[in-house]
Motif scaffolding. Structure first.
Motif, PDB file in Angstrom:
ATOM      1  N   PHE A  99      -3.846   9.730  -9.790  1.00  0.00           N
ATOM      2  CA  PHE A  99      -5.174   9.175  -9.471  1.00  0.00           C
ATOM      3  C   PHE A  99      -5.358   7.804 -10.100  1.00  0.00           C
ATOM      4  CE2 PHE A  99      -6.046  13.770  -8.896  1.00  0.00           C
ATOM      5  CZ  PHE A  99      -6.494  13.719  -7.584  1.00  0.00           C
ATOM      6  N   ALA A 100      -4.768   7.606 -11.273  1.00  0.00           N
ATOM      7  CA  ALA A 100      -4.889   6.304 -11.934  1.00  0.00           C
ATOM      8  C   ALA A 100      -4.145   5.226 -11.155  1.00  0.00           C
ATOM      9  CB  ALA A 100      -4.350   6.400 -13.361  1.00  0.00           C
ATOM     10  N   VAL A 101      -3.065   5.603 -10.516  1.00  0.00           N
ATOM     11  CA  VAL A 101      -2.309   4.635  -9.711  1.00  0.00           C
ATOM     12  C   VAL A 101      -3.089   4.286  -8.453  1.00  0.00           C
ATOM     13  CG1 VAL A 101      -0.146   4.187  -8.507  1.00  0.00           C
ATOM     14  CG2 VAL A 101      -0.145   5.559 -10.591  1.00  0.00           C
ATOM     15  N   ILE A 102      -3.611   5.295  -7.782  1.00  0.00           N
ATOM     16  CA  ILE A 102      -4.377   5.070  -6.548  1.00  0.00           C
ATOM     17  C   ILE A 102      -5.610   4.223  -6.818  1.00  0.00           C
ATOM     18  CG2 ILE A 102      -5.860   6.218  -4.859  1.00  0.00           C
ATOM     19  CD1 ILE A 102      -2.990   6.366  -4.069  1.00  0.00           C
ATOM     20  N   SER A 103      -6.292   4.493  -7.911  1.00  0.00           N
ATOM     21  CA  SER A 103      -7.532   3.781  -8.227  1.00  0.00           C
ATOM     22  C   SER A 103      -7.277   2.367  -8.712  1.00  0.00           C
ATOM     23  CB  SER A 103      -8.312   4.546  -9.291  1.00  0.00           C
ATOM     24  OG  SER A 103      -7.605   4.546 -10.539  1.00  0.00           O
ATOM     25  N   GLY A 104      -6.034   2.048  -9.053  1.00  0.00           N
ATOM     26  CA  GLY A 104      -5.720   0.720  -9.563  1.00  0.00           C
ATOM     27  C   GLY A 104      -5.839   0.608 -11.060  1.00  0.00           C
TER      28      GLY A 104
ATOM     29  N   GLU B  48       4.179  -0.304 -11.054  1.00  0.00           N
ATOM     30  CA  GLU B  48       5.291  -0.487 -11.980  1.00  0.00           C
ATOM     31  C   GLU B  48       5.065   0.230 -13.302  1.00  0.00           C
ATOM     32  OE1 GLU B  48       5.489  -3.196  -8.773  1.00  0.00           O
ATOM     33  OE2 GLU B  48       3.843  -2.872 -10.207  1.00  0.00           O
ATOM     34  N   GLN B  49       3.822   0.417 -13.684  1.00  0.00           N
ATOM     35  CA  GLN B  49       3.506   1.093 -14.949  1.00  0.00           C
ATOM     36  C   GLN B  49       3.452   2.608 -14.806  1.00  0.00           C
ATOM     37  OE1 GLN B  49      -0.269  -0.946 -15.515  1.00  0.00           O
ATOM     38  NE2 GLN B  49       0.575  -2.117 -17.256  1.00  0.00           N
ATOM     39  N   ALA B  50       3.426   3.083 -13.579  1.00  0.00           N
ATOM     40  CA  ALA B  50       3.234   4.518 -13.353  1.00  0.00           C
ATOM     41  C   ALA B  50       4.438   5.317 -13.840  1.00  0.00           C
ATOM     42  CB  ALA B  50       3.001   4.781 -11.867  1.00  0.00           C
ATOM     43  N   PRO B  51       4.196   6.438 -14.483  1.00  0.00           N
ATOM     44  CA  PRO B  51       5.317   7.301 -14.871  1.00  0.00           C
ATOM     45  C   PRO B  51       5.928   7.948 -13.627  1.00  0.00           C
ATOM     46  CG  PRO B  51       3.238   8.418 -15.282  1.00  0.00           C
ATOM     47  CD  PRO B  51       2.891   7.015 -14.850  1.00  0.00           C
ATOM     48  N   LYS B  52       7.145   8.430 -13.763  1.00  0.00           N
ATOM     49  CA  LYS B  52       7.803   9.122 -12.659  1.00  0.00           C
ATOM     50  C   LYS B  52       7.906  10.599 -12.991  1.00  0.00           C
ATOM     51  CE  LYS B  52      11.922   9.256  -9.726  1.00  0.00           C
ATOM     52  NZ  LYS B  52      12.119  10.716  -9.825  1.00  0.00           N
ATOM     53  N   ARG B  53       7.422  11.419 -12.076  1.00  0.00           N
ATOM     54  CA  ARG B  53       7.508  12.860 -12.275  1.00  0.00           C
ATOM     55  C   ARG B  53       8.957  13.262 -12.526  1.00  0.00           C
ATOM     56  NH1 ARG B  53       5.344  15.323  -7.293  1.00  0.00           N
ATOM     57  NH2 ARG B  53       7.403  14.835  -6.478  1.00  0.00           N
ATOM     58  N   SER B  54       9.167  14.115 -13.509  1.00  0.00           N
ATOM     59  CA  SER B  54      10.540  14.521 -13.845  1.00  0.00           C
ATOM     60  C   SER B  54      10.780  15.984 -13.494  1.00  0.00           C
ATOM     61  CB  SER B  54      10.806  14.285 -15.333  1.00  0.00           C
ATOM     62  OG  SER B  54       9.842  14.962 -16.125  1.00  0.00           O
ATOM     63  N   ARG B  55      10.160  16.412 -12.431  1.00  0.00           N
ATOM     64  CA  ARG B  55      10.385  17.763 -11.904  1.00  0.00           C
ATOM     65  C   ARG B  55      10.034  17.744 -10.430  1.00  0.00           C
ATOM     66  NH1 ARG B  55       5.400  19.084 -10.791  1.00  0.00           N
ATOM     67  NH2 ARG B  55       3.684  18.607 -12.203  1.00  0.00           N
ATOM     68  N   SER B  56      10.331  18.833  -9.746  1.00  0.00           N
ATOM     69  CA  SER B  56       9.962  18.941  -8.342  1.00  0.00           C
ATOM     70  C   SER B  56       8.490  19.343  -8.219  1.00  0.00           C
ATOM     71  CB  SER B  56      10.842  19.988  -7.649  1.00  0.00           C
ATOM     72  OG  SER B  56      10.691  21.238  -8.280  1.00  0.00           O
ATOM     73  N   THR B  57       7.979  19.264  -6.996  1.00  0.00           N
ATOM     74  CA  THR B  57       6.615  19.712  -6.740  1.00  0.00           C
ATOM     75  C   THR B  57       6.522  21.218  -6.974  1.00  0.00           C
ATOM     76  OG1 THR B  57       6.210  17.976  -5.114  1.00  0.00           O
ATOM     77  CG2 THR B  57       4.830  19.941  -4.965  1.00  0.00           C
TER      78      THR B  57
ATOM     79  N   GLN C 179       0.831  -1.204   0.000  1.00  0.00           N
ATOM     80  CA  GLN C 179       0.000   0.000   0.000  1.00  0.00           C
ATOM     81  C   GLN C 179       0.866   1.254   0.000  1.00  0.00           C
ATOM     82  OE1 GLN C 179      -2.748   0.219   3.267  1.00  0.00           O
ATOM     83  NE2 GLN C 179      -3.629   2.173   2.616  1.00  0.00           N
ATOM     84  N   GLU C 180       1.925   1.248   0.800  1.00  0.00           N
ATOM     85  CA  GLU C 180       2.825   2.399   0.850  1.00  0.00           C
ATOM     86  C   GLU C 180       3.529   2.592  -0.487  1.00  0.00           C
ATOM     87  OE1 GLU C 180       4.227   2.561   5.544  1.00  0.00           O
ATOM     88  OE2 GLU C 180       5.228   1.188   4.152  1.00  0.00           O
ATOM     89  N   TYR C 181       3.943   1.487  -1.109  1.00  0.00           N
ATOM     90  CA  TYR C 181       4.651   1.624  -2.388  1.00  0.00           C
ATOM     91  C   TYR C 181       3.720   2.167  -3.465  1.00  0.00           C
ATOM     92  CZ  TYR C 181       7.682   0.666  -6.332  1.00  0.00           C
ATOM     93  OH  TYR C 181       8.457   0.812  -7.461  1.00  0.00           O
ATOM     94  N   ARG C 182       2.466   1.709  -3.470  1.00  0.00           N
ATOM     95  CA  ARG C 182       1.503   2.247  -4.434  1.00  0.00           C
ATOM     96  C   ARG C 182       1.296   3.742  -4.200  1.00  0.00           C
ATOM     97  NH1 ARG C 182      -2.423   0.546  -7.940  1.00  0.00           N
ATOM     98  NH2 ARG C 182      -1.940  -1.644  -7.496  1.00  0.00           N
ATOM     99  N   GLN C 183       1.210   4.142  -2.941  1.00  0.00           N
ATOM    100  CA  GLN C 183       1.033   5.561  -2.640  1.00  0.00           C
ATOM    101  C   GLN C 183       2.246   6.370  -3.088  1.00  0.00           C
ATOM    102  OE1 GLN C 183       0.158   6.403   1.484  1.00  0.00           O
ATOM    103  NE2 GLN C 183      -0.062   8.609   1.142  1.00  0.00           N
ATOM    104  N   LEU C 184       3.453   5.824  -2.855  1.00  0.00           N
ATOM    105  CA  LEU C 184       4.670   6.502  -3.311  1.00  0.00           C
ATOM    106  C   LEU C 184       4.636   6.716  -4.815  1.00  0.00           C
ATOM    107  CD1 LEU C 184       7.661   7.415  -3.328  1.00  0.00           C
ATOM    108  CD2 LEU C 184       8.283   4.990  -3.258  1.00  0.00           C
ATOM    109  N   ARG C 185       4.304   5.661  -5.562  1.00  0.00           N
ATOM    110  CA  ARG C 185       4.290   5.788  -7.025  1.00  0.00           C
ATOM    111  C   ARG C 185       3.190   6.733  -7.498  1.00  0.00           C
ATOM    112  NH1 ARG C 185       8.423   3.144  -9.768  1.00  0.00           N
ATOM    113  NH2 ARG C 185       7.462   4.444 -11.363  1.00  0.00           N
TER     114      ARG C 185
END
Length: 678
Positions: free
Chosen positions: A511-516, A521-530, A496-502
């Motif tokens: 939102f697509a990651v949280i909702s399943g 593993e398929q989630a993109p990684k943000r390439s900038r800061s908040t 659960q924590e890893y899904r939240q991290l991603r």
């Protein structure tokens, strides 16, 4: 053989030198001898405090600026780290606050060059004593230009603050006055800066005069005019190096390691650890000589010798270390390389400032030796009682840090051991002298910096909002470039924590990651800061750790860094300074600048260098001045939807108009390409 001054000072038993704080705390306070009025009280004369004063003066305010030493500038002066930590991209664009750029220009004008020492760690290395002179004149000129008034209080500490509930529509309390102690040497005693900080710090915080120091009690108050319709008659800016006023007022804060979470996934602990903060450093200057010099061994050297090291084979070269932060180059010399790093060879007369992790860093990390007292330790020592504040630091640890620094000099010039690389690596280099005296780069008789370089102090917890119900904080995941695909994170965090991290780092796809809808593993990684809608400043630096050691004492033979502390270390994206990170809970007329803003332990490792400190200070000074002009409280700039908050939008416009950027170029939630900013 006659011992040097620093050997005499640092070999006297500690218990014979420290002031009796238990007696001091029981003494009744003295009545103020001076009353000083100011629109903005800035506590702490480091770069954050200087940046705040600079902008406040340009906006026509009366600014009282206090500082425990007699130099303004903190890192660049009294702490001796006079090599500007900057990222190449930010430097190439000269994308810094106006006051910081002005200081850089003044350095260049003063010397005729920006890099007096031809150091290789920075584009600008210079003498700490000159930095104070240059920056102080810059503040005087700012007061003249803005029709403000600077009231400078060197050798001054805050002893008490009066906090009261104020019926003005605010949410909490306000600081209504502050009591400070200014000290000078007693007649027929040595000048200040004759002894290291540990020898006078407890005396400096005592109301009573001593045989060494004469105190003047100063009461800081807001201007005494009609305040019936005023929400806050003045503003107080906390800009100390360790978060003193945060500890003294006992507002919510964190210290040391934050627990492992999806927001702090590289944390070294599942629980908090307030004792493990980054190491502090007493810097010093050494000069290369034409011939070998006597190098007497300090009486305490063997205690600390097991710690010292070049650390890495690619750094195991004396000339490389000497030129790393060389602050004065006496004559031209040939260019050489070691480990792929180029530098000009040292020549007689060259001066180097030393700030080295496995050298003069002192890195305690347990409850028996931590430098910055926790809330529980402050209570146990009586420092949260009325008139009991003594600075909030463990004096014995300051003392050991001083010894450790002196020992490192001896290791550099005479040592033959290396704790990390083994035998046969370190060779003596006796053709050097340790620089001491009031005209030396550090401006002290003993040769150590007037105050240690502090990398981490108390960090406030900002006010809760809809996204941060437990209080606002800038976290590791807000700035780090780390690839969290590593198996470590999948195995250490719960599913659960890893899904939240991603989800957090997926940006618009979160939102697509949280909702399943998509897997972690398929989630993109943000390439900038908040990106923060209430950003009031900028910074860019790597997440750079000088971790605490595992056991006590720091110098214990075979001691290691706290396991896992460097896991979060690495490159960071250019980041912003949200105003929400500078507004503390409970106190309505205080703004926090510098290293004590609301960041996590890991994020704080990037939010600590020179230009960041100035940017946060400039934001604090501008916010304070505008809050007074608009008759609002600082937290009102962060209320509601940011783009509909007219006060916040006006503040951001003033900051930008005055040359204080609040965002890097092309900052947008739709711009994901930040790879050029390294």
């Amino acid at each position: 053989m006659k011992r040097n001054l620093w050997q005499q000072l640092l070999s006297i038993p500690f218990t014979l030198l420290v002031f009796n704080s238990a007696i001091a705390m029981n003494n009744p306070p003295r009545n103020p001898e001076k009353i000083e009025e100011c629109d903005i009280l800035v506590i702490g004369g480091g770069l954050a405090g200087a940046g705040a004063a600079y902008e406040g003066l340009l906006m026509g305010k009366t600014v009282c600026l206090t500082e425990i030493t007699d130099w303004v500038g903190g890192q660049i002066s009294s702490q001796g780290t006079s090599a500007l930590d900057e990222r190449n991209t930010q430097r190439q664009e000269l994308f810094f606050p106006q006051g910081y750029l002005e200081f850089r220009d003044r350095i260049g004008d003063f010397y005729g060059k920006l890099n007096l020492g031809e150091c290789w760690v920075s584009a600008s290395c210079f003498l700490p004593k000159d930095a104070h002179t240059i920056l102080y004149q810059q503040l005087i000129d700012a007061a003249r230009k803005g029709n403000g008034t600077l009231k400078w209080f060197p050798n001054t500490v805050i002893k008490d603050v009066q906090v009261e509930a104020v019926a003005n529509g605010g949410t909490g309390e306000q600081i209504v006055s502050a009591i400070a102690l200014s000290h000078q040497p007693q007649p027929n005693t040595p000048p200040l800066n004759s002894e290291p900080l540990s020898k006078i710090i407890e005396d400096a915080y005592s109301y009573e005069d001593s045989s060494r120091l004469k105190k003047t009690v100063i009461k800081f108050v807001p201007p005494q005019n009609d305040k019936s319709e005023v929400k806050a008659p003045w503003m107080v800016i906390e800009a100390t190096e360790t978060g003193e006023i945060i500890g003294l007022t006992d507002i919510p804060y964190r210290l040391g390691i934050d627990p492992l979470s999806p927001y702090e996934p590289s944390s070294s602990s599942r629980t908090t650890d307030p004792y493990c903060t980054q190491g502090f450093t007493y810097t010093f200057a050494m000069e290369k000589t034409a011939t070998p010099q006597p190098q007497p061994e300090p009486e305490f050297y063997q205690q600390y010798a097991p710690y010292y090291s070049y650390e890495l084979e690619r750094l195991a070269d004396f000339d490389l270390v000497f030129t790393y932060r060389r602050i004065y180059k006496a004559q031209p010399s040939e260019r050489v390389t070691f480990g792929g790093i180029g530098f000009t060879k040292p020549t007689p007369g060259d001066i180097s400032m030393q700030n080295w992790t496995w050298g003069n860093d002192y890195r305690p990390g347990t409850s028996v030796d931590n430098l910055i007292y926790t809330r529980e330790q402050l209570q146990a020592t009586g420092q949260l009682q009325p008139h009991g504040w003594m600075g909030g630091l463990r004096t014995e640890t300051l003392f050991k840090g001083e010894q450790n620094a002196i020992g490192f000099y001896h290791w550099l010039v005479a040592g033959t051991t290396d704790s990390q690389l083994g035998e046969g690596v370190k060779q003596p280099h006796p053709d050097h002298i340790f620089l001491q005296g009031f005209d030396s780069p550090m401006g002290t008789a003993h040769g150590l910096s007037k105050y240690p370089y502090i990398r981490e102090g108390r960090r406030i917890i900002g006010r809760p909002n809809y996204a941060h119900p437990d209080g606002f904080t800038v976290n590791e995941v807000d700035i780090s470039r780390i690839n969290y695909d590593d198996d470590y994170y999948k195995e250490t965090l719960t599913p659960q924590e890893y899904r939240q991290l991603r989800a957090i780092i997926a940006g618009l796809e979160g939102f697509a990651v949280i909702s399943g809808e998509i897997s972690p593993e398929q989630a993109p990684k943000r390439s900038r800061s908040t990106i923060y809608a209430d950003s009031v400043g900028i910074g860019h630096y790597a997440i750079d750790f000088h971790p605490c050691m595992s056991e006590s004492p720091h110098e214990k033979p075979g001691n290691t860094e706290r396991e896992g502390e460097r896991r979060g270390q690495g490159q960071a994206y250019p980041f912003q300074i949200p105003l929400s990170a500078m507004i503390p809970q409970k106190i309505d007329n205080m703004i926090v600048a510098g290293k004590s803003i609301a960041t996590s332990h890991i994020a704080a490792a990037a939010y600590r260098v020179h230009s960041f400190e100035w940017s946060s200070g400039a934001a604090a000074g501008t916010t304070a001045a505008m809050a007074l002009d608009k008759n609002i409280l600082p937290y009102e700039f962060t209320e509601g939807f940011a783009f509909r908050n007219s006060h916040l939008q006006a503040l951001k416009q003033v900051l930008e108009r005055n040359g204080n950027p609040t965002a890097f170029p092309n900052t947008s939630i739709f711009n994901q390409d930040w790879d050029d900013w390294r």
